[in-house]
Design an enzyme around this catalytic site. Structure first.
Site, PDB file in Angstrom:
ATOM      1  N   LYS A 106      -8.127 -10.995  17.589  1.00  0.00           N
ATOM      2  CA  LYS A 106      -7.963 -11.723  16.215  1.00  0.00           C
ATOM      3  C   LYS A 106      -8.185 -13.064  16.526  1.00  0.00           C
ATOM      4  O   LYS A 106      -7.832 -13.567  17.744  1.00  0.00           O
ATOM      5  CB  LYS A 106      -6.388 -11.410  15.785  1.00  0.00           C
ATOM      6  CG  LYS A 106      -6.263 -12.334  14.380  1.00  0.00           C
ATOM      7  CD  LYS A 106      -5.199 -11.834  13.642  1.00  0.00           C
ATOM      8  CE  LYS A 106      -3.716 -12.078  14.135  1.00  0.00           C
ATOM      9  NZ  LYS A 106      -3.660 -13.789  14.086  1.00  0.00           N
TER      10      LYS A 106
ATOM     11  N   GLU B 100      -2.413 -15.236   5.442  1.00  0.00           N
ATOM     12  CA  GLU B 100      -1.156 -15.936   5.779  1.00  0.00           C
ATOM     13  C   GLU B 100      -0.786 -17.139   4.706  1.00  0.00           C
ATOM     14  O   GLU B 100      -1.427 -18.016   4.449  1.00  0.00           O
ATOM     15  CB  GLU B 100      -0.889 -16.312   7.010  1.00  0.00           C
ATOM     16  CG  GLU B 100       0.265 -16.901   7.321  1.00  0.00           C
ATOM     17  CD  GLU B 100       0.787 -17.030   8.891  1.00  0.00           C
ATOM     18  OE1 GLU B 100      -0.188 -16.700   9.627  1.00  0.00           O
ATOM     19  OE2 GLU B 100       1.812 -17.476   9.021  1.00  0.00           O
TER      20      GLU B 100
ATOM     21  N   GLU C 286      -8.831 -17.246  14.233  1.00  0.00           N
ATOM     22  CA  GLU C 286      -8.527 -17.914  13.154  1.00  0.00           C
ATOM     23  C   GLU C 286      -9.755 -18.680  12.388  1.00  0.00           C
ATOM     24  O   GLU C 286     -10.517 -19.095  13.283  1.00  0.00           O
ATOM     25  CB  GLU C 286      -7.193 -18.764  13.130  1.00  0.00           C
ATOM     26  CG  GLU C 286      -6.044 -18.070  13.917  1.00  0.00           C
ATOM     27  CD  GLU C 286      -4.915 -18.953  14.026  1.00  0.00           C
ATOM     28  OE1 GLU C 286      -4.971 -20.037  13.801  1.00  0.00           O
ATOM     29  OE2 GLU C 286      -3.731 -18.645  14.408  1.00  0.00           O
TER      30      GLU C 286
HETATM   31  O1  KIV Z   1       0.523 -14.872  16.072  1.00  0.00           O
HETATM   32  C1  KIV Z   1       1.020 -14.003  15.026  1.00  0.00           C
HETATM   33  O2  KIV Z   1       2.001 -13.157  15.287  1.00  0.00           O
HETATM   34  C2  KIV Z   1       0.324 -13.837  13.969  1.00  0.00           C
HETATM   35  C3  KIV Z   1       0.900 -13.152  12.633  1.00  0.00           C
HETATM   36  C4  KIV Z   1       1.720 -14.144  12.025  1.00  0.00           C
HETATM   37  C5  KIV Z   1      -0.035 -12.365  11.757  1.00  0.00           C
HETATM   38  O3  KIV Z   1      -0.864 -14.264  13.816  1.00  0.00           O
END
Ligand code: KIV
Length: 274
Positions: free
Chosen positions: A122, A191, A124
């Site tokens: 993931k 978010e 950002e």
């Molecule tokens: O780092 C994390 O836990 C996240 C979640 C809040 C989606 O990115």
């Protein structure tokens, strides 16, 4: 396509998540940072386990996610991998490990995939530059989950606040979401965005949206495990529902141990080898 875990169980795939969106089935996602909690979360039936860089705050005691390193993420993700048999395992790429160059991004994401056996990473942001990174990763065979709205790695620029409130902000987040989908992301975390905007993004994308502080209209929901279990007793944002009070239970248990030791009441005969 399906993948199998070590014990032969079928693992959730990115295709399953898309299919769940198509059917209108909600996706449940939680973070985990160690083996035993990963096992609890996986066995409870979540579709996605995220090794979030929130481990900076909830495991390492840092103020933000910014100081978290790639080695920190890999260390924890390897432990989580051992506890997850069914869910799709996603690992956050930490601050500045996917910004510098395409080569650097591929090398760092490649390390995560190889060393942790995660199923996806993931990252950002949804700028054109970030979409190009997503497309390079997907092209190299690394599935990518996006993360829009409040993006914690940019906290020093944005502060912690709901994003996409004005018309400009709303259009920006919609454009970023479209861009990530076009670049090949398989899902997007939203978010701290208003409910109506999360619903608009969800309606527009064919990939699933996973909300945190984004209302009920997303295709799924994610929370930080330590927050939703009440382990982090001081953290009480508006969007958070606590599903247990583990912090209080742990404090009571530890207090009872201290008392029992001091009063000579523990260990008792049944705990003793004669
Ligand atoms: O780092 C994390 O836990 C996240 C979640 C809040 C989606 O990115």
């Amino acid at each position: 396509m399906s993948t199998q875990s070590g014990n032969g169980a079928r693992r959730v795939t990115t295709g399953d998540l898309r299919e769940m969106k198509r059917r209108g089935d909600k996706i449940a996602a939680l973070t985990a940072y160690d083996y035993l909690f990963a096992r609890v979360v996986d066995r409870a039936g979540v579709e996605v386990v995220l090794v979030g860089d929130s481990l900076g705050q909830v495991v390492l005691g840092l103020d933000t996610t910014v100081p978290v390193t790639l080695d920190d993420m890999i260390h924890h993700a390897r432990a989580v991998r051992r506890g997850v048999e069914r869910a799709l395992l996603v690992v956050d790429l930490p601050f500045l490990t996917y910004h510098v160059s395409r080569e650097d991004t591929l090398r760092n994401a490649g390390r995560v995939m190889r060393e942790t056996q995660a199923s996806a990473v993931k990252l950002e942001g949804g700028s054109p530059e970030m979409a190009a990174m997503v497309s390079a990763l997907v092209g190299a065979g690394i599935p990518v989950m996006g993360h829009l709205g409040f993006t914690p790695q940019s906290v020093n620029v944005t502060g912690v606040r709901v994003q996409g409130k004005g018309d400009g902000g709303r259009e920006r987040i919609l454009a970023e979401a479209r861009r990530l989908e076009e670049a090949g992301a398989f899902a997007v975390v939203l978010e701290l965005v208003p409910r109506a905007l999360a619903e608009a993004v969800t309606a527009e994308l064919s990939i699933p949206t996973i909300g945190i502080g984004a209302g009920v209209g997303c295709d799924g929901q994610v929370l930080v495990l330590h927050d939703m279990l009440g382990i982090n007793t001081e953290f009480r944002p508006r969007f958070l529902r606590r599903f247990a009070e583990i912090g209080d239970a742990a404090a009571a248990g530890v207090g009872a141990f201290v008392q029992a030791v001091k009063q000579g009441e523990y260990p008792a005969a049944e705990h003793t080898f004669e």
